[in-house]
Design an enzyme around this catalytic site. Structure first.
Site, PDB file in Angstrom:
ATOM      1  N   GLU A 113       0.848  -1.196   0.000  1.00  0.00           N
ATOM      2  CA  GLU A 113       0.000   0.000   0.000  1.00  0.00           C
ATOM      3  C   GLU A 113       0.871   1.229   0.000  1.00  0.00           C
ATOM      4  OE1 GLU A 113      -2.487  -0.031   3.476  1.00  0.00           O
ATOM      5  OE2 GLU A 113      -3.519  -1.841   2.822  1.00  0.00           O
ATOM      6  N   LYS A 115       2.108   4.682   1.651  1.00  0.00           N
ATOM      7  CA  LYS A 115       2.161   5.218   3.013  1.00  0.00           C
ATOM      8  C   LYS A 115       1.787   6.697   2.915  1.00  0.00           C
ATOM      9  CE  LYS A 115       4.905   5.116   7.213  1.00  0.00           C
ATOM     10  NZ  LYS A 115       4.547   6.433   7.691  1.00  0.00           N
ATOM     11  N   ASP A 117       0.967  10.413   3.641  1.00  0.00           N
ATOM     12  CA  ASP A 117       1.620  11.318   4.578  1.00  0.00           C
ATOM     13  C   ASP A 117       0.600  12.309   5.138  1.00  0.00           C
ATOM     14  OD1 ASP A 117       3.651  12.339   6.027  1.00  0.00           O
ATOM     15  OD2 ASP A 117       4.639  13.387   4.383  1.00  0.00           O
ATOM     16  N   TYR A 224      -7.044   2.230   5.853  1.00  0.00           N
ATOM     17  CA  TYR A 224      -6.061   1.162   5.707  1.00  0.00           C
ATOM     18  C   TYR A 224      -6.180   0.022   6.713  1.00  0.00           C
ATOM     19  CZ  TYR A 224      -3.570   4.076   9.143  1.00  0.00           C
ATOM     20  OH  TYR A 224      -3.240   4.828  10.228  1.00  0.00           O
ATOM     21  N   LYS A 315      10.529   3.562   3.686  1.00  0.00           N
ATOM     22  CA  LYS A 315      10.450   5.029   3.565  1.00  0.00           C
ATOM     23  C   LYS A 315      11.323   5.496   2.406  1.00  0.00           C
ATOM     24  CE  LYS A 315       9.655   7.354   7.317  1.00  0.00           C
ATOM     25  NZ  LYS A 315       8.630   8.216   7.875  1.00  0.00           N
ATOM     26  N   CYS A 409      14.201  48.144   3.730  1.00  0.00           N
ATOM     27  CA  CYS A 409      13.596  47.588   2.520  1.00  0.00           C
ATOM     28  C   CYS A 409      14.591  47.677   1.353  1.00  0.00           C
ATOM     29  CB  CYS A 409      12.318  48.362   2.195  1.00  0.00           C
ATOM     30  SG  CYS A 409      11.567  47.816   0.661  1.00  0.00           S
ATOM     31  N   CYS A 412      12.928  50.391  -1.215  1.00  0.00           N
ATOM     32  CA  CYS A 412      12.663  51.809  -0.940  1.00  0.00           C
ATOM     33  C   CYS A 412      13.392  52.310   0.304  1.00  0.00           C
ATOM     34  CB  CYS A 412      11.157  52.046  -0.801  1.00  0.00           C
ATOM     35  SG  CYS A 412      10.481  51.387   0.722  1.00  0.00           S
ATOM     36  N   CYS A 427       7.760  45.786   5.023  1.00  0.00           N
ATOM     37  CA  CYS A 427       8.101  47.169   4.700  1.00  0.00           C
ATOM     38  C   CYS A 427       6.806  47.957   4.868  1.00  0.00           C
ATOM     39  CB  CYS A 427       8.604  47.284   3.265  1.00  0.00           C
ATOM     40  SG  CYS A 427       8.618  49.001   2.698  1.00  0.00           S
ATOM     41  N   CYS A 433       6.395  52.278  -1.910  1.00  0.00           N
ATOM     42  CA  CYS A 433       7.402  51.248  -2.210  1.00  0.00           C
ATOM     43  C   CYS A 433       7.009  50.571  -3.530  1.00  0.00           C
ATOM     44  CB  CYS A 433       7.427  50.274  -1.040  1.00  0.00           C
ATOM     45  SG  CYS A 433       8.541  48.888  -1.268  1.00  0.00           S
TER      46      CYS A 433
END
Ligand code: IVH
Length: 670
Positions: A113, A115, A117, A224, A315, A409, A412, A427, A433
């Protein structure tokens, strides 16, 4: 309607809704339109409001959420929720094969099957009804998240077929990647920090107090394992096939999500296949699970303290490469959020060349203790953008310079701010800006906002560079002569642009409101606000309490709206949009008449003068009701072209009057 009639109607609607939900979500084979489904659901909601005593704990109306869980109570698992022993190489799988073969008699079958996540869940059904859903927790006890789990459409609320009286089914709740992307897109649009990965977001979502939010996010689940069931089948694989009859969504064999084999070769084949193909899945997996199929052999093998001996997880190795960090640059978003980006020496990863990786925020840089010219490890998880997961500190030059997050920034030079409790730097120079100014205009013209034809990011850039636009209101003062002067702008494109801008003045208020780009006001919130306050003036005048009184508007959004309208610049902007004739209030649809009051209609087929939805709308605005299926109580069936013969027969059998499109129009104009 009296109560006994209501009981019958609730029963009928529940059955029908569960059936159509199953067809749509589990079998991907719907029989009725979304509109018809919504109408049935609406009918059930109305009945439940009218007769609250008939609202069942497992009513299909629970799918849309609404139940709030203040505190998730602790529940002890009837069967402990163990974990799987992990393996990371094919050799380890082979060793497991040899080991278990020595421990059991007879030939072995194996089930392979995916796995998934996500987050493990145990769901108990009693007498075919979903009773309780509990998270894994520490394996001995977890949290009761039943209200939230009921919103997951692929999990049945009521079972069908010959299900056992009392059993538990376990599976993994996960975030489908398309829904995860959608959620992050919404967050981007409303200026909220994006979620980093689907698994953690699924876990966080499952523990949210408001089940309505859970319902909107669109989690999914694969099952499952079944516990407390005897006599259904001798093996795990056969049981999984069986539970499909009870209404569960099971992993499809046709897609190779599950496979039975009797050899190591078969298992390796499955592993190799998914090692290659996993990036094409619409959800994330982090490996493969191999289980001994026959229950009597599972029993023989038993458990170690933490995991079953009859199963093992393989895995996948996260693909990881090492490369050199050249520089860190900083991007400024529409809302002023600063995102640090690592510029890397190009390296191959997962079939693409990676040159950049997101660093998220200042904390991330600090955690990695990044230095320029560091050798960094880069991984591509489920996220599309690769990330730096670590630094090879052994390879660091003694002269290497530490990466220090900028204080001003990059665009600017305004000093950056970091609000309390937030990870992101901003900013604050919203109106001066350049990337923020351009970003706001791009947001305003975007598909989900004003959707201006003939205007895209490149043209915004060009118009901005020559100083023709500084904000969204400036768009409405552009002339053909100005626009046609731009480089690579032909007469036709200039015309398109001007007429596109003109046409945007017809866009509804909710789009304009969303287009303003008020922080945290995404598409859905804008719709809610437009519906509740009806005009920009009313919204501007709304108090904090007025705002939070609206369903789903919390403190954060309310404060952001108030802050926006307190700014002189925003007030000026809104006034200018108003003077250019944009729609800044809800245009009420007239309720045409109550001509159809008390009448119910079934609309089916294809029409010439209207779309099916327009026709249904006409019925509603004239006081009638649209229902999904024909019964003896139906007043009229409006039959268009290509109406199914079974519906036609049903209407005739029940003596329900059938109207052609013309007859319907005549009835409307009577
Ligand atoms: S079977 C005794 N099958 O992986 C445990 N688990 O470490 C039996 N998982 O928490 C679990 N996909 O949530 C099984 N196809 C699958 C799975 C799966 C994901 C998760 C499960 C568990 C963890 C095991």
């Amino acid at each position: 309607m009296n109560q006994s009639e209501a009981i019958e109607e609730v029963k009928r609607l529940t059955k029908e809704l569960n059936h159509h939900n199953h067809l749509y979500y589990v079998e991907s084979n719907p029989e009725i339109s979304d509109y018809d489904f919504d109408m049935l659901l609406k009918r059930l909601q109305e009945l439940e409001e009218q007769f609250p005593e008939l609202a069942d704990d497992n009513s299909p109306t629970k799918r849309v959420g609404g139940d709030i869980t203040k505190k998730f109570e602790s529940v002890v698992h009837k069967y402990p929720m163990l974990s799987l022993s992990n393996s990371y190489s094919k050799d380890e799988i082979e060793e497991w094969f040899v080991r278990i073969k020595k421990l059991v008699d007879g030939d072995l079958e194996y089930v392979c099957e995916l796995k998934y996540d996500g987050v493990a869940i145990g769901i108990q059904y009693v007498n075919g009804q979903l009773k309780q859903a509990v998270t894994r927790g520490d394996g001995t006890q977890g949290e009761n998240v039943t209200n939230n789990v009921k919103t997951i459409r692929t999990i049945p609320l009521s079972l069908t077929g010959d299900y056992p009286e009392d059993f538990e089914i376990r599976g993994e709740i996960f975030f489908p990647l398309d829904n995860f992307e959608k959620l992050n897109e919404q967050r981007r649009e409303s200026g909220e920090q994006e979620f980093a990965n689907p698994r953690n977001t699924a876990s966080g979502t499952l523990k949210m107090q408001d089940s309505k939010v859970v319902a909107e996010r669109g989690l999914d689940c694969f099952l499952y394992g079944v516990y407390g069931v005897t006599g259904t089948a001798n093996g795990h694989f056969e049981t999984v096939q069986k539970v499909a009859d009870w209404g569960f969504k099971i992993p499809q064999q046709s897609k190779r999500y599950i496979e039975k084999t009797d050899s190591l070769e078969g298992v390796m084949n499955f592993i190799n296949f998914w090692n290659e193909e996993r990036s094409k899945l619409p959800f994330e997996i982090d490996g493969i699970v191999i289980k001994v199929n026959q229950y009597h052999q599972q029993e023989e093998l038993g458990f170690t303290a933490k995991s079953p001996r009859w199963a093992i997880a393989y895995k996948f190795k996260a693909e990881r490469v090492e490369t050199v960090l050249d520089t860190v640059t900083y991007q400024v978003g529409r809302t002023g959020a600063i995102t640090p980006v690592a510029n890397l020496q190009p390296v191959q990863l997962g079939g693409t060349t990676v040159k950049r990786a997101s660093l998220h925020n200042a904390d991330q840089i600090e955690k990695l203790d990044l230095h320029l010219s560091d050798q960094v490890f880069v991984e591509k998880g489920g996220e599309i953008i690769p990330k730096i997961v670590g630094v090879n500190t052994g390879a660091r030059l003694t002269t290497a310079q530490q990466v220090i997050f900028i204080e001003h920034c990059p665009e600017c030079s305004t000093e950056l701010i970091r609000r309390e409790g937030e990870a992101q730097h901003y900013c604050p120079n919203e109106t001066g800006c350049p990337p923020q100014m351009k970003g706001k205009i791009e947001h305003f013209i975007g598909r989900k906002a004003l959707d201006i034809d003939g205007l895209g990011a490149e043209t915004v850039d060009a118009l901005f560079e020559v100083g023709l636009i500084r904000n969204i209101a400036d768009l409405y003062e552009l002339t053909f002569d100005q626009v046609v002067e731009l480089e690579r702008m032909a007469d036709k494109s200039a015309n398109n642009l001007i007429s596109g801008i003109e046409a945007s003045k017809q866009k509804p208020f909710e789009k304009v409101l969303f287009g303003l780009g008020i922080r945290f006001v995404g598409e859905t919130v804008a719709k809610k606000l437009a519906k509740s306050f009806k005009s920009i003036d009313a919204l501007k005048a709304a108090s904090f309490d007025d705002l939070v009184a609206v369903d789903e508007i919390g403190d954060k959004i309310a404060m952001s709206i108030q802050a926006y309208f307190q700014e002189e610049e925003s007030q000026l902007l809104v006034d200018r949009l108003k003077s250019h004739g944009l729609i800044i209030e809800v245009e009420e649809k007239e309720s045409a008449s109550d001509k159809f009051a008390g009448l119910s209609f079934v609309v089916s087929g294809v029409f010439t003068a209207f779309s099916r939805n327009e026709l249904k709308e006409l019925i509603e605005t004239n006081g009638g009701k649209n229902v999904g299926s024909i019964s003896s109580k139906t007043s009229y069936v409006v039959a268009g072209d290509k109406m199914g013969p079974s519906k036609l027969k049903k209407a005739t059998d029940l003596g329900v009057k059938i109207l052609s499109e013309d007859e319907f129009i005549a009835l409307l104009n009577e």
